[in-house]
Design a protein around this motif. Structure first.
Motif, short mmCIF file in Angstrom:
data_model
loop_
_atom_site.label_atom_id
_atom_site.label_comp_id
_atom_site.label_asym_id
_atom_site.label_seq_id
_atom_site.Cartn_x
_atom_site.Cartn_y
_atom_site.Cartn_z
N TYR A 248 -6.89 -53.65 12.69
CA TYR A 248 -7.77 -52.56 12.29
C TYR A 248 -7.77 -51.51 13.40
O TYR A 248 -7.77 -51.86 14.59
N PHE A 249 -7.80 -50.24 13.00
CA PHE A 249 -7.69 -49.12 13.95
C PHE A 249 -8.81 -48.12 13.69
O PHE A 249 -8.94 -47.60 12.59
N ASP A 250 -9.64 -47.88 14.72
CA ASP A 250 -10.73 -46.91 14.58
C ASP A 250 -11.09 -46.39 15.97
O ASP A 250 -11.99 -46.91 16.63
N THR A 251 -10.36 -45.38 16.40
CA THR A 251 -10.61 -44.80 17.71
C THR A 251 -11.43 -43.52 17.57
O THR A 251 -11.73 -43.08 16.45
N PHE A 279 -10.02 -46.67 9.79
CA PHE A 279 -11.13 -45.87 9.27
C PHE A 279 -10.55 -44.56 8.75
O PHE A 279 -10.06 -43.73 9.52
N HIS A 280 -10.59 -44.39 7.42
CA HIS A 280 -10.00 -43.19 6.82
C HIS A 280 -11.05 -42.08 6.82
O HIS A 280 -11.72 -41.83 5.81
N GLY A 281 -11.17 -41.42 7.97
CA GLY A 281 -12.14 -40.34 8.10
C GLY A 281 -11.50 -38.98 8.24
O GLY A 281 -12.19 -38.00 8.52
N GLY A 282 -10.19 -38.89 8.04
CA GLY A 282 -9.51 -37.60 8.15
C GLY A 282 -10.00 -36.63 7.09
O GLY A 282 -9.96 -36.92 5.91
N GLY A 283 -10.47 -35.46 7.53
CA GLY A 283 -10.93 -34.44 6.58
C GLY A 283 -12.14 -34.86 5.78
O GLY A 283 -12.33 -34.38 4.65
N ARG A 327 -25.07 -34.10 16.51
CA ARG A 327 -24.57 -32.72 16.58
C ARG A 327 -23.74 -32.35 15.37
O ARG A 327 -23.91 -31.28 14.78
N LEU A 328 -22.83 -33.22 14.96
CA LEU A 328 -21.93 -32.91 13.85
C LEU A 328 -21.92 -34.05 12.83
O LEU A 328 -21.82 -35.22 13.21
N ASN A 329 -22.04 -33.69 11.58
CA ASN A 329 -21.87 -34.64 10.47
C ASN A 329 -20.38 -34.88 10.29
O ASN A 329 -19.63 -33.96 10.00
N TYR A 330 -19.92 -36.12 10.47
CA TYR A 330 -18.49 -36.39 10.37
C TYR A 330 -18.08 -37.05 9.06
O TYR A 330 -16.91 -37.41 8.89
N PHE A 331 -19.02 -37.22 8.13
CA PHE A 331 -18.67 -37.80 6.83
C PHE A 331 -19.62 -37.27 5.78
O PHE A 331 -20.81 -37.58 5.80
N SER A 332 -19.09 -36.47 4.84
CA SER A 332 -19.94 -35.80 3.85
C SER A 332 -19.63 -36.19 2.42
O SER A 332 -20.06 -35.51 1.49
N LEU A 333 -18.89 -37.26 2.23
CA LEU A 333 -18.41 -37.60 0.89
C LEU A 333 -19.32 -38.61 0.21
O LEU A 333 -20.12 -39.29 0.85
N ASP A 334 -19.17 -38.72 -1.12
CA ASP A 334 -19.91 -39.72 -1.89
C ASP A 334 -19.05 -40.92 -2.22
O ASP A 334 -19.37 -41.73 -3.09
N HIS A 335 -17.92 -41.04 -1.52
CA HIS A 335 -17.02 -42.18 -1.70
C HIS A 335 -16.20 -42.37 -0.43
O HIS A 335 -16.11 -41.46 0.40
N TYR A 336 -15.63 -43.54 -0.30
CA TYR A 336 -14.76 -43.84 0.82
C TYR A 336 -13.51 -44.50 0.29
O TYR A 336 -13.57 -45.42 -0.53
N TRP A 337 -12.36 -44.03 0.76
CA TRP A 337 -11.09 -44.65 0.39
C TRP A 337 -10.70 -45.67 1.46
O TRP A 337 -10.44 -45.31 2.60
N LEU A 338 -10.70 -46.94 1.08
CA LEU A 338 -10.34 -48.02 2.00
C LEU A 338 -8.84 -48.29 1.91
O LEU A 338 -8.34 -48.71 0.87
N PRO A 339 -8.10 -48.05 3.01
CA PRO A 339 -6.66 -48.31 2.98
C PRO A 339 -6.35 -49.77 3.28
O PRO A 339 -6.94 -50.37 4.19
#
Length: 348
Positions: A248-251, A279-283, A327-339
């Motif tokens: 698992y990778f989440d830096t 962690f699929h947090g890109g964009g 300071r910054l909201n880094y996740f604004s979605l109503d779903h998460y794509w788990l790879p």
């Protein structure tokens, strides 16, 4: 708020070229739009008072050729209106799948081009944010639910627990596996990994404050903790012939390009049939941007010989209280794509 852009009226007289172009896009008049752009010098990004530009009206009307013309003349594929929506979302809402797909794939193409230009030295390199992060003082909140950097950005937050739970369930399905996690943070996923009773549990962590936390809590006394960045540690693991059944990778403070680079190493670190996730947090500020990075990651994994599946996890929107003091909201979605990527076992 209805975000479709279908306002259609007859243009009044004495309009500027920009205004005429907007009306042409509302009507889907390709040839008129071409004339206003080429002959009259209209701005391809002309917009109304809600920042709905030419591309939004063309996309909402399902006018694919017109969208292509506007992008060809310099309209960014990823422009946002006053409500944080993209033209691709307008097309999707209106049911114009062909326009939505073209705009998303244009995003994929643009990201690929920028990456190639950076590699050639023809575009500015991305700033080294990770080195600065590693020198910052981090803060664990008293409730243990947040890890913050020096600017009150969330390095990791407790709301991520359900995503971590799903990730462990997907890639560590049974006891006795050899597992590597890159990026300890709050320790959420590592505690879940420990509960699976792995045969080996390795952690790569670079930040001195997080390493101190691991030593103080002693939660990971069973694990092998590699102090350093993954770029420092991975070559030693490969040289030793170390392999894992799950990674698992989440830096933090790294870019999507860094994830892509690690993925190349993950192929060699995994045993045949091993599973890999991140962690699929890109964009993740916008569903279209997140989808662009999902498609790029899919292509990257397939090109390296992984099989890849994505599981959509629907989420309740994260309220303002989650981000209070951040300071910054880094996740604004109503779903998460788990790879879920699996290294092909050539013997099967």
């Amino acid at each position: 708020m209805d975000h479709t852009a279908t306002d259609s009226t007859t243009p009044p007289l004495a309009l500027s070229p920009d205004e005429l172009l907007l009306y042409a896009c509302v009507e889907g008049n390709l040839e008129a739009a071409r004339r206003f752009l080429v002959e009259d010098g209209a701005d391809p990004t002309a917009a109304d008072d809600e920042d709905r530009s030419t591309l939004f009206f063309a996309a909402s009307g399902g006018h694919l050729a017109l969208c292509q013309l506007l992008v060809e003349h310099g309209h960014p594929w990823n422009a946002l209106d006053a409500h944080g929506k993209t033209a691709a979302e307008y097309a999707q809402t209106a049911g114009h799948t062909d326009v939505y797909e073209w705009l998303v794939n244009e995003g994929v193409r643009a990201e690929r081009v920028f990456k190639a230009l950076r590699a050639m030295g023809a575009a500015p390199e991305q700033p080294d944010t990770n080195s600065a992060y590693l020198q910052q003082k981090l803060v664990y909140t008293a409730d243990g639910d947040r890890l913050l950097d020096a600017e009150n950005n969330g390095v990791m937050m407790g709301w991520e627990r359900p995503l971590m739970r799903a990730s462990v369930d997907a890639i560590v399905p049974r006891a006795g596996l050899r597992v590597l996690n890159v990026g300890y943070g709050l320790g959420i996923i590592d505690k879940m990994i420990a509960d699976t009773q792995p045969a080996e549990h390795h952690i790569i962590e670079a930040h001195p404050d997080v390493l101190a936390r691991i030593r103080e809590t002693r939660d990971m006394d069973h694990a092998v903790v590699h102090a350093g960045t993954w770029r420092d540690v991975v070559p030693d693991l490969l040289a030793a012939g170390t392999q894992f059944d799950a990674i698992y990778f989440d830096t933090y403070a790294e870019y999507f390009d860094d994830l892509a680079e690690f993925t190349e190493s993950a192929v060699d670190l995994l045993a045949p049939g091993g599973m890999y996730s991140w962690f699929h947090g890109g964009g993740a500020s916008n569903a279209v941007f997140n989808e662009v990075y999902r498609r790029i990651a899919t292509d990257d994994c397939l090109s390296l010989g992984f099989l890849i599946d994505w599981e959509r996890l629907d989420m309740a929107p994260l309220g303002d209280e989650v981000w209070q003091g951040i300071r910054l909201n880094y996740f604004s979605l109503d779903h998460y794509w788990l790879p879920i990527a699996t290294k092909i076992d050539d013997d099967e």
